[in-house]
Design a protein around this motif. Sequence first.
Motif: not given
Length: 211
Positions: A76, A95, A98, A102-104, A116, A118
């Motif tokens: 990831s 990205i 996804l 969604s955020e890293f 990641w 969601w």
Amino acid sequence: MLHLPILDAIKGELEKLFLDKVVAKLGLCISVYDIRSVDGGFIFPSDGAATYKVVFTLIVFRPYAGEIIIGKVKESDANGLRISLGFFEDIYVPIHLLPSPSEFKPDPKNGGKRRWVWDYDGQPYDIYETDEIKFRIHSIDYPAIPVDQQPNESNSKFQMEEQPKENVNVKPFAPMVVTATIDYDGLGPVSWWDGSGDADAEGEAEAEEDS
């Protein structure tokens, strides 16, 4: 090879040529399934080897757009996910493919390592490395083989000094690249959907006990 039966020797040579290699527009060669016919056995002048015309069948990995497959998350990063099937690892989920949003994010349970997440109606769903993940094939590309440019003699010494070989970060060439998506119902880590089913079953059981 001379001590082997002719079919075994030919199969061995075919495996050297094709096994674990990508044939453009065809796919990744997994194995030689069978040999249908063998003709020839000619020995040409100045060549000590026999030459045969062989018709054979290959088993290849060639996914199609829309196919749903299960693999494991290998990596990831800020660009998305990389998925492995064990025998093939050039599967990427960018990205924009996804689930949204969604955020890293850093994971406080794993030393701040990012993963990641969601966000579905305020409920976070994490995607961890080594998660078993279900994805759908979006596209398959066969990039052209890059041509390495060698430095000319006039400045080769200068470049060797300025850019030592061990410091040059070269990304391995992938002859077949699969782009995948998990932005559909039922896709993503298998635990997302297994967990929701278990939670519903437990809720129903509790309701029956209360009644």
